[in-house]
Scaffold this active site. Structure first.
Site, PDB file in Angstrom:
ATOM      1  N   GLY A  50       0.865  -1.179   0.000  1.00 56.83           N
ATOM      2  CA  GLY A  50       0.000   0.000   0.000  1.00 56.83           C
ATOM      3  C   GLY A  50       0.900   1.226   0.000  1.00 56.83           C
ATOM      4  CB  ALA A  51       0.891   4.242  -2.163  1.00 62.66           C
ATOM      5  CG  ASP A 238       0.025   2.221  -5.881  1.00 58.22           C
ATOM      6  OD1 ASP A 238      -1.112   1.763  -6.121  1.00 58.22           O
ATOM      7  OD2 ASP A 238       0.746   1.821  -4.943  1.00 58.22           O
ATOM      8  CG  ASN A 248      -5.107   1.711  -7.431  1.00 60.39           C
ATOM      9  OD1 ASN A 248      -4.397   1.821  -6.426  1.00 60.39           O
ATOM     10  ND2 ASN A 248      -6.250   1.065  -7.392  1.00 60.39           N
ATOM     11  CE  LYS A 249      -2.030  -4.288  -6.538  1.00 60.89           C
ATOM     12  NZ  LYS A 249      -0.596  -4.623  -6.804  1.00 60.89           N
TER      13      LYS A 249
END
Ligand code: MRU
Length: 350
Positions: A50-51, A238, A248-249
Site C-alpha cells: 500500500g503506497a 499509487d 493503481n493496482k
C-alpha cells in the site's frame, strides 16, 4: 462493538514492527525489523504494502540505518546508500520517494548534531509522517463521504484501507466516513488477483467493522456493473501524474472503462503525497513487474502447466478522462486535469 482496525505498523524498542500482511487473514503476526535491510526486504516481499504504508516504513528504515551508522561509529556517510536501497524497493508508488525526500530534508537540517541527535530527529520525523497519515486519511474520508449517497452499493479494488496506510485508509476511509454518517452502504470487494489484497485484506477490514460486503472475483465486475448493481467505484492510487493519469493496482483501468461505459462515477481517493507533478502524464509511470510465479502458483501449488509464459504487472494506469474526481485531504478535484492538480498542490487546504 466492532474491534479496533488492525495496526499496520508501529515503532517500539528501536525497531519497526510490521503486521505481516502475507499471513492475513489467517494469522496476525508482527515482523520486527531491526535493520534497514529488514525493511527493504519487507517492502519488496510485501510484508507491508500500500503506497502510504511503504512510504512510512521506508522513513523508519532511514532511522534504523542512521542508528546502525551511529553504533558502528561510521558516521552518516553510508546513509545515502541505505536511502537508495529503500527508494528502489518498489518502483510505482511515489509515496516511497516522497517520504524519503522528507527524511533527507530532515537529515540535512540535523546534520551538524551528534549521531544521537540526528537519530532522534529522524525518528521524530518518521513518527510525524505516520501520525499525519492517519489525520490525512480522516480528512480524505470527510471530503469523500459527501460523494457517497445513502444506500449506495460500491465496488472497490485491491486494499486502500487501514492496512495500506498508518490507519483508516483512503478509499476505505471514505467508506468508513460515510458509514459513520449513518449511510447504509453495500461494498463489493474485488478479490484482486494474483495476491488477493481484496479477498484477504479489504474483506477482513470490512468484516471486522461489520460493514456489509460481498466478495467477488475480478472478472465479475462487468457483470455486476452492467446489471445495475454498482452505484460507484472507488479505489486508491499509487502515483498520480501531473495531468491526473493515475496508477493503481492492476485491474483498476478495466473498472474505470466499465464505469464510463455504464455511466457511474469512478473515484480515486489519495493523499496529495501521491501526486507527482514531475511526470507529465501516465506514460512516465514505471509499472512494477513482479515474479510471474505469483500468477502460475497459488498457495504454493502450481496452477498452470510448467513452461507457460506468464506476465505479472502489479499496476496499470487509468487515464484522467475516466476519473470523475480525485478525493484528497485538501478537498475534491472533480474531472481532474493539469491545472486543477497544480492548483491543489500549490494552494492550502480548501
Ligand atoms: O501492490 P500493493 O498491494 O502495494 O498495491 C496497493 C494498491 O494498489 C493500493 O490501491 C494503493 O497503494 C493505494 S493504498 C492507500
Amino acid at each position: 462493538m466492532s474491534p479496533e482496525p488492525l495496526q499496520t505498523l508501529y515503532w517500539e524498542d528501536d525497531s519497526l514492527f510490521l503486521l505481516d500482511q502475507r499471513l492475513l487473514p489467517g494469522e496476525i503476526r508482527y515482523l520486527q525489523c531491526c535493520t534497514v535491510a529488514d525493511v527493504v526486504t519487507a517492502i519488496k516481499e510485501m510484508v507491508v504494502r500500500g503506497a502510504p504504508a511503504i512510504g512510512i516504513s521506508a522513513a523508519f528504515g532511514v532511522v534504523l540505518a542512521a542508528k546502525a551508522a551511529g553504533t558502528a561509529g561510521s558516521g552518516l556517510s553510508g546513509l545515502q546508500e541505505a536511502i537508495t536501497a529503500l527508494r528502489s524497493a518498489r518502483p510505482t508508488a511515489v509515496n516511497l520517494d516522497w517520504a524519503l525526500r522528507r527524511m533527507e530534508r530532515r537529515l540535512e537540517h540535523a546534520a551538524g548534531g551528534t549521531c544521537e541527535e540526528v537519530v532522534d530527529a529522524l525518528a521524530e520525523e518518521a513518527q510525524a509522517i505516520l501520525d499525519e497519515d492517519i489525520l490525512t486519511n480522516r480528512k480524505i474520508g470527510a471530503h469523500g463521504a459527501a460523494l457517497i449517497p445513502d444506500g449506495a452499493s460500491i465496488l472497490t479494488h485491491c486494499n486502500a484501507g487501514a492496512l495500506a496506510t498508518a490507519g483508516y485508509g483512503t478509499a476505505l476511509g471514505v467508506i468508513r466516513a460515510a458509514v459513520a454518517q449513518g449511510k447504509q452502504l453495500h461494498i463489493y470487494v474485488d478479490e484482486t488477483r494474483p495476491l488477493l489484497q481484496g479477498a484477504r485484506l479489504t474483506a477482513l477490514e470490512l468484516l471486522r467493522e461489520e460493514i456489509p460486503a460481498t466478495l467477488v472475483t475480478d472478472s465479475c465486475a462487468g457483470y455486476l456493473i452492467s446489471a445495475g448493481k454498482v452505484s460507484l467505484v472507488i479505489v486508491g492510487a499509487d502515483r498520480i501524474a501531473a495531468n491526473g493519469d493515475t496508477a493503481n493496482k492492476i485491474g483498476t483501468y478495466t473498472l474505470a472503462v466499465l464505469a464510463q461505459r455504464h455511466e457511474i462515477p469512478f473515484y480515486i481517493a489519495a493523499p496529495c503525497s501521491t501526486i507527482d507533478l514531475s511526470l507529465e502524464d501516465g506514460r512516465g509511470i514505471v509499472i512494477e513487474e513482479r515474479d510471474p510465479a505469483e500468477v502460475t502458483m497459488f498457495n504454493g501449488q502450481k496452477i498452470a502447466p510448467a513452461g507457460i509464459d506468464a506476465l505479472n504487472p502489479a499496476f496499470d494506469v487509468t487515464p484522467a478522462e475516466l476519473i470523475s474526481a480525485i478525493i484528497t485531504e485538501r478537498g475534491l478535484l472533480q474531472r481532474p486535469d493539469r491545472a486543477g492538480l497544480k492548483n491543489l498542490l500549490t494552494k492550502g487546504e480548501r
